[in-house]
Design a protein around this motif. Structure first.
Motif, PDB file in Angstrom:
ATOM      1  N   GLN B 267     -85.017   0.553 -48.326  1.00  0.00           N
ATOM      2  CA  GLN B 267     -86.046   1.546 -48.688  1.00  0.00           C
ATOM      3  C   GLN B 267     -85.833   2.841 -47.902  1.00  0.00           C
ATOM      4  O   GLN B 267     -85.916   3.938 -48.460  1.00  0.00           O
ATOM      5  CB  GLN B 267     -87.447   0.979 -48.385  1.00  0.00           C
ATOM      6  N   LEU B 268     -85.546   2.698 -46.591  1.00  0.00           N
ATOM      7  CA  LEU B 268     -85.385   3.885 -45.747  1.00  0.00           C
ATOM      8  C   LEU B 268     -84.137   4.681 -46.142  1.00  0.00           C
ATOM      9  O   LEU B 268     -84.118   5.903 -46.056  1.00  0.00           O
ATOM     10  CB  LEU B 268     -85.329   3.491 -44.271  1.00  0.00           C
ATOM     11  N   GLU B 269     -83.115   3.958 -46.562  1.00  0.00           N
ATOM     12  CA  GLU B 269     -81.873   4.632 -46.964  1.00  0.00           C
ATOM     13  C   GLU B 269     -82.136   5.555 -48.162  1.00  0.00           C
ATOM     14  O   GLU B 269     -81.608   6.647 -48.234  1.00  0.00           O
ATOM     15  CB  GLU B 269     -80.805   3.596 -47.308  1.00  0.00           C
ATOM     16  N   LYS B 270     -82.974   5.066 -49.063  1.00  0.00           N
ATOM     17  CA  LYS B 270     -83.309   5.888 -50.230  1.00  0.00           C
ATOM     18  C   LYS B 270     -84.251   7.031 -49.850  1.00  0.00           C
ATOM     19  O   LYS B 270     -84.174   8.133 -50.385  1.00  0.00           O
ATOM     20  CB  LYS B 270     -83.963   5.022 -51.308  1.00  0.00           C
ATOM     21  N   LEU B 271     -85.128   6.737 -48.885  1.00  0.00           N
ATOM     22  CA  LEU B 271     -86.136   7.703 -48.470  1.00  0.00           C
ATOM     23  C   LEU B 271     -85.506   8.931 -47.809  1.00  0.00           C
ATOM     24  O   LEU B 271     -85.945  10.060 -48.015  1.00  0.00           O
ATOM     25  CB  LEU B 271     -87.084   7.010 -47.485  1.00  0.00           C
ATOM     26  N   ASP B 272     -84.466   8.686 -47.031  1.00  0.00           N
ATOM     27  CA  ASP B 272     -83.877   9.781 -46.269  1.00  0.00           C
ATOM     28  C   ASP B 272     -82.990  10.628 -47.182  1.00  0.00           C
ATOM     29  O   ASP B 272     -82.182  10.086 -47.945  1.00  0.00           O
ATOM     30  CB  ASP B 272     -83.049   9.226 -45.106  1.00  0.00           C
ATOM     31  N   PRO B 273     -83.133  11.945 -47.088  1.00  0.00           N
ATOM     32  CA  PRO B 273     -82.312  12.803 -47.967  1.00  0.00           C
ATOM     33  C   PRO B 273     -80.816  12.569 -47.783  1.00  0.00           C
ATOM     34  O   PRO B 273     -80.042  12.700 -48.737  1.00  0.00           O
ATOM     35  CB  PRO B 273     -82.695  14.225 -47.533  1.00  0.00           C
ATOM     36  N   ASN B 274     -80.409  12.210 -46.558  1.00  0.00           N
ATOM     37  CA  ASN B 274     -78.980  11.964 -46.325  1.00  0.00           C
ATOM     38  C   ASN B 274     -78.626  10.481 -46.310  1.00  0.00           C
ATOM     39  O   ASN B 274     -77.528  10.104 -45.912  1.00  0.00           O
ATOM     40  CB  ASN B 274     -78.541  12.595 -45.002  1.00  0.00           C
ATOM     41  N   GLY B 275     -79.600   9.670 -46.670  1.00  0.00           N
ATOM     42  CA  GLY B 275     -79.359   8.222 -46.626  1.00  0.00           C
ATOM     43  C   GLY B 275     -79.176   7.711 -45.212  1.00  0.00           C
ATOM     44  O   GLY B 275     -78.569   6.653 -44.998  1.00  0.00           O
ATOM     45  N   ASP B 276     -79.712   8.472 -44.234  1.00  0.00           N
ATOM     46  CA  ASP B 276     -79.526   8.089 -42.829  1.00  0.00           C
ATOM     47  C   ASP B 276     -80.702   7.240 -42.369  1.00  0.00           C
ATOM     48  O   ASP B 276     -81.800   7.739 -42.118  1.00  0.00           O
ATOM     49  CB  ASP B 276     -79.419   9.374 -41.981  1.00  0.00           C
ATOM     50  N   VAL B 277     -80.464   5.961 -42.280  1.00  0.00           N
ATOM     51  CA  VAL B 277     -81.536   5.016 -41.952  1.00  0.00           C
ATOM     52  C   VAL B 277     -82.069   5.261 -40.541  1.00  0.00           C
ATOM     53  O   VAL B 277     -83.266   5.200 -40.297  1.00  0.00           O
ATOM     54  CB  VAL B 277     -81.035   3.568 -42.109  1.00  0.00           C
ATOM     55  N   ARG B 278     -81.175   5.556 -39.622  1.00  0.00           N
ATOM     56  CA  ARG B 278     -81.616   5.757 -38.243  1.00  0.00           C
ATOM     57  C   ARG B 278     -82.510   6.988 -38.120  1.00  0.00           C
ATOM     58  O   ARG B 278     -83.418   7.028 -37.300  1.00  0.00           O
ATOM     59  CB  ARG B 278     -80.418   5.884 -37.298  1.00  0.00           C
ATOM     60  N   ASN B 279     -82.210   7.994 -38.932  1.00  0.00           N
ATOM     61  CA  ASN B 279     -83.041   9.193 -38.942  1.00  0.00           C
ATOM     62  C   ASN B 279     -84.485   8.843 -39.297  1.00  0.00           C
ATOM     63  O   ASN B 279     -85.417   9.516 -38.876  1.00  0.00           O
ATOM     64  CB  ASN B 279     -82.461  10.199 -39.943  1.00  0.00           C
ATOM     65  N   GLN B 280     -84.644   7.759 -40.036  1.00  0.00           N
ATOM     66  CA  GLN B 280     -85.978   7.314 -40.432  1.00  0.00           C
ATOM     67  C   GLN B 280     -86.525   6.250 -39.470  1.00  0.00           C
ATOM     68  O   GLN B 280     -87.554   5.644 -39.729  1.00  0.00           O
ATOM     69  CB  GLN B 280     -85.922   6.722 -41.857  1.00  0.00           C
ATOM     70  N   GLY B 281     -85.816   6.015 -38.395  1.00  0.00           N
ATOM     71  CA  GLY B 281     -86.283   5.027 -37.404  1.00  0.00           C
ATOM     72  C   GLY B 281     -85.998   3.585 -37.810  1.00  0.00           C
ATOM     73  O   GLY B 281     -86.598   2.654 -37.283  1.00  0.00           O
TER      74      GLY B 281
END
Lengths: 558, 477
Positions: B267-281
């Protein structure tokens, strides 16, 4: 029997530190650290892997070399810490798959050699003030514990897991083959009922209980193990006094020069030739030359400077190697003719020079080494006939060879007078493992004759020697060739097993010591058990070890 | 002599049990002497700082299908640790080996004492070990639901220790008592007195490792228990049969826990504009894959050597069977062979091993199959969330510390590689200290009912029919 042939393996007993595959040796002043680190793929044969610091003859040949060099090359060392470079295992003992696939003769030779090395460790501790302690930093099983038992003190890591054990009886249906049982009750004086419990308990004992039962001297937690061992080393160094004199500068043991051929090996002062078809060999040792004697008479420092070229060291190292070659690589040779050539007077003079300077550490080591080589001969399961014919000099230390032999034939020829004689080394410096001198053992029933020989330094002609009880048979030159030929041919026609048993029974008269028990009692039982179906039969425990089937025993007690 | 067991548990006894402990005063005394030492261990090494908080735990009150899952709020030190065996079979038999079909042993046969003791001690040692490994995790739980699951796992591991200690006390005399004491003296990861098996000395200091541990390492436990449930030593078989019912929950916690992290990561991968999961915590898939690689392989080690004389002896003697031995036709396994790749002269070659010597490998096969099933499920989750990552199990030869592959290096596909290649690749293959630092940085406690940490999805439903916002652990008076 599940035994593959060992005859395709030719064992070389000469190794040197640069070639060790299984041990890491380091030196720090008076402390040496000998860490077992067996290369699993470094076995003498390729059909077994030496896992978990388990060993075969090749591993022990290196250990024997380490122990010997420690004394000659590192006389500054007072404490030797036997330990392991393996994270979990100190030593798992002799490799079981190696034993399971070896011939009976190989197993016996292997056990005998390892026993000799263990005894050598104990002798270093007692006679050379090089104290061995076992720092068992992991599982210490079977031959691993027996190696520890050969050390003066045993320390075990207390990690809730590392145990000492002798699992041979419960797991393999054989005995601990390197003195384990004897050392439990005779050396460590563990009560025999407790030894009984311990020796049938495959998992062994650990922690405080192992200390309570005196199986180990102490246990230390893993985090403090190294510092506690170091502290113990310092304590031993301060407790140990070595009274020997001389500069503690090691003497390098160089490679023996050997000319090898199909028929024998020729060293500088020793030659062995064999006749595999006739099943005989001739082992000839050449006594010291005039130069050798002159050098010895110049004193300890001169001998020290001569190092491994000193006759007494060089010739006995060569003799030792020849014995081992015969034992291991020529199993068919059952009869060994021994000749000591040279000048009897010189041998006696050489002995006197050695004894005069025996306080020097190097001379002491040379004498101890000679003693070990002679005991190796005592323990060799071949018939020895010493032939005192023209040109021989069975005097002094070389007389020991005649006394170690099963028979000593002496030529009585007025044209070629053979001399024998006592020297300073015949009266206690080169004891048998029973603690007797060979003269005492030889004349066990006639102690007055042994007494009469004590202190005699004159040479004895054939008749006097015979009269004194030294020779088995006095033969004149007319009878000599035929009688000797017939005696040898007769000997090699007899059952080799019966001869081995007979010779061992006869050679070791008199009292027993822990050393003599280890060979005579334990190894005799072990050798019997090794050929019993319950160990090595198709369903024996040793055969079955590691296989899917379980062993089946013949329950009848024998 | 048989042990009296029944479905009903004597819960009023100091030590709840269905083995008629009150009829065996000597054993009862011995266990009652062990009890305070156990509690002391629990207080020292069990979950920190939650001793006075009521936890919604299930407690066994009987060993039949309905009785063992009885829920209620309990403070952990008051949990009724007890001794429960599955009731007697009518005529239990030895299930495998040379004596297959013969009556099972109700007492320890002298000739198998050593092996059985070793089996039981090794199994027993894992139970307190995992409690020790997980003792700090309560402080960073991603929800009360997960906190409760952690504690449920912990108290049941404690009960499994009781189950094994009972066997040691009852059947192994003085040695057994000594071993029972030693179980409380060893400590996970301790330099001086480590636990017996490697995986149980690895740190488990964040929740990704906890879920991976319960997924992979506890699953080894399942297969070991299942193999011991086939034991010809009847008390061991019946003890482990009951333990298996509890173990199932631990595996559920691990498999769904990792599944929920994986779902959230997608879910977070899709949420982040760059697909950066860590950026989303969140926890990125590469890190999850490294975690799988790490714990799966440490757990493979627990099955023991690929070619093993112990495995052969245990099977031949009827002490340890195969997974669901009853489904095999030939219980002696005298004739078959097992083919496996071994390293010889620098390359992998197939080798046939007598089946009995390969019993560890046979069990490992079942385990791997089970793990593959979970991987399939997780990959389906990822697919459903619209991501294209595919997680996988590494080869059974990869990153091993026990057995015939331990002295060589392999890549995750199982190819033999050099030490240099291993050193170059290991950062991307197994957990690194930097991974742990990152994970610890995002592991903040989420201790309000109904709330879940950002890096994990909520479960699809609550426990025992309760809502997700149920107060599974009462942290406030």
């Amino acid at each position: 029997m599940g035994s593959s042939s060992n005859t395709d393996v030719n064992v070389d007993f000469e190794v040197d530190p640069a070639s060790y595959r299984h041990w890491k040796v380091s030196y720090d002043g008076a402390i040496a650290r000998v860490a077992m680190d067996v290369d699993p793929n470094g076995g003498l044969r390729s059909d077994y892997e030496l896992k978990l610091n388990s060993y075969d003859l090749g591993v022990d040949v290196e250990l024997a070399d380490i122990v010997r060099r420690m004394r000659f090359e590192h006389p500054e060392v007072r404490v030797v810490v036997m330990t392991s470079a393996n994270e979990k295992v100190f030593c798992a003992g002799a490799n079981i798959h190696m034993l399971g696939t070896s011939t009976h003769g190989w197993k016996v030779n292997f056990c005998k050699f390892t026993n000799e090395t263990r005894c050598e460790i104990e002798e270093a501790t007692e006679a050379s003030a090089q104290v061995y302690i076992a720092a068992c930093n992991g599982t210490t099983a079977g031959g691993g514990y027996e190696l520890a038992l050969a050390c003066k003190e045993i320390y075990l890591q207390d990690d809730g897991n590392s145990a000492v054990s002798l699992p041979e009886v419960p797991l393999l249906g054989v005995l601990p083959g390197t003195g384990g049982l004897t050392r439990l009750v005779d050396k460590r004086r563990i009560r025999r009922d407790r030894a009984d419990v311990f020796s049938t308990m495959a998992e062994g004992m650990r922690g405080k209980r192992a200390v309570q039962w005196n199986l180990v001297d102490d246990v230390f937690p893993r985090s403090k193990f190294d510092t506690q061992i170091a502290a113990r080393c310092e304590a031993i160094i301060s407790e140990t006094t070595d009274l020997a004199t001389g500069t503690r500068e090691g003497v390098k043991l160089g490679k023996l020069g050997v000319e090898e051929s199909d028929a024998g090996r020729k060293y500088s002062s020793v030659e062995v030739t064999w006749d595999d078809k006739a099943r005989t060999a001739t082992l000839t040792i050449e006594g010291p030359t005039a130069d050798d004697v002159a050098l010895a008479e110049r004193g300890a420092e001169a001998m020290h400077a001569a190092g491994d070229q000193l006759w007494a060291l060089r010739a006995y190292r060569e003799f030792d190697d020849a014995l081992l070659q015969l034992r291991c690589n020529h199993p068919n040779v059952g009869m060994i003719v021994v000749r000591a050539k040279g000048d009897a007077k010189r041998v006696i003079a050489h002995d006197a020079a050695l004894v005069k300077t025996r306080d020097h550490w190097f001379v002491r080591e040379v004498l101890l080494h000679m003693g070990r080589v002679l005991r190796r001969m005592d323990n060799t399961s071949r018939s020895f006939f010493a032939l005192g014919d023209a040109g021989t000099a069975f005097a002094g230390n070389l007389l020991e060879l005649a006394l170690a032999a099963d028979r000593f034939y002496l030529l009585d020829d007025p044209d070629n007078v053979v001399h024998v004689g006592m020297g300073d080394l015949n009266e206690g410096a080169l004891p048998m493992n029973t603690g007797l001198t060979r003269i005492q053992a030889h004349l066990y029933g006639e102690p007055e004759k042994a007494e009469a020989l004590t202190g005699r330094r004159d040479l004895l002609g054939p008749e006097d020697a015979d009269e004194a009880g030294l020779s088995t048979m006095l033969l004149d030159d007319i009878d000599w060739d035929d009688d000797i030929r017939i005696a040898i041919e007769e000997r090699v026609s007899l059952s080799p097993d019966a001869l081995t048993g007979m010779e061992q029974n006869l050679r070791f008269v008199g009292p027993e010591t822990p050393d003599s028990k280890i060979y005579a009692r334990l190894s005799a039982w072990q050798n019997w058990i090794f050929i019993r179906p319950n160990a090595t039969g198709p369903e024996g425990a040793l055969t079955m070890y590691g296989r899917p089937e379980r062993p089946a025993f013949d329950w009848r007690r024998v | 002599m048989t042990t009296a067991t029944s479905n009903s548990v004597d819960l009023t006894a100091k030590i709840p049990n269905n083995v008629g402990l009150s009829d065996d005063p000597k054993l009862q005394r011995a266990l009652e002497r062990w009890l305070p030492n156990y509690l002391e261990w629990w207080n020292d090494m069990g979950p920190t700082d939650f001793a006075d908080k009521p936890v919604y735990l299930r407690t066994a009150i009987s060993v039949d299908a309905g009785g063992w899952a009885n829920y209620g709020h309990v403070k952990m030190p008051d949990y009724r640790w007890g001794i429960f065996l599955k009731p007697n079979d009518a005529e239990p038999t030895v299930k495998c080996g040379d004596d297959a079909g013969a009556p099972a042993w109700m007492d320890v046969p002298g000739e198998h004492r050593n092996s059985l003791r070793r089996i039981i001690v090794t199994q027993a040692d894992t139970e307190p070990a995992s409690v020790e490994q997980q003792r700090l995790l309560g402080h960073t739980a991603p929800s009360l639901y997960d906190l409760r699951n952690l504690f449920q796992v912990n108290v049941e591991e404690g009960r499994h220790l009781w189950a094994m200690v009972y066997l040691l006390h009852k059947y192994f005399g003085r040695d057994g008592r000594d071993e029972a004491d030693e179980l409380l003296n060893r400590r996970s990861g301790d330099e001086d007195k480590p636990r017996i098996l490697g995986a149980f000395n690895q740190p488990c200091d964040h929740w990704l490792s906890f879920f991976a541990f319960t997924m992979f390492t506890d699953r080894d436990g399942k297969y070991q228990l299942a193999a011991l449930a086939e034991s010809g030593f009847d008390p061991l078989a019946r003890t482990t049969q009951f333990m298996l019912t509890e173990e199932a929950h631990h595996l559920f916690v691990g498999e769904t826990g990792l599944g929920r992290i994986i779902k959230r990561t997608a879910q977070l991968e899709k949420l982040d504009p760059n697909g950066d999961v860590r950026n989303q915590g969140g926890i990125d898939f590469d890190l999850i894959q490294r975690t799988i690689n790490y714990w799966f392989t440490y757990s493979l080690d627990l099955f023991g050597g690929e070619i093993s004389s112990n495995a052969s002896t245990f099977f031949a003697s009827g002490l340890k069977g195969r997974f669901r031995e009853g489904r095999y036709e030939d219980h002696k396994a005298m004739t078959g062979t097992y083919r496996l790749p071994v390293v010889e002269d620098g390359s992998l070659n197939e080798k046939d091993v007598p089946l009995r010597n390969a019993m560890n490998e046979v069990l490992r096969d079942q385990y791997i199959k089970d793990c593959e099933r979970a991987l399939k499920r997780w990959n389906k989750t990822i697919e459903e969330e619209g991501c294209d990552t595919v997680l996988s199990l590494p080869s059974r030869r990869f990153h091993r510390h026990q057995g015939i592959y331990a002295d060589h290096h392999f890549d995750p596909e199982g190819n033999l590689i050099s030490e240099d290649q291993w050193e170059a690749g290991k950062q991307k293959w197994v957990l690194t200290p930097a991974d742990n630092d990152y994970l610890l940085s995002i592991m903040k406690p989420c201790h309000e009912p109904g709330q879940f940490a950002n890096w994990i999805a909520p479960p699809s439903k609550g426990l025992d029919g309760k809502e997700l916002d149920f107060e599974y652990v009462k942290l406030h008076d």
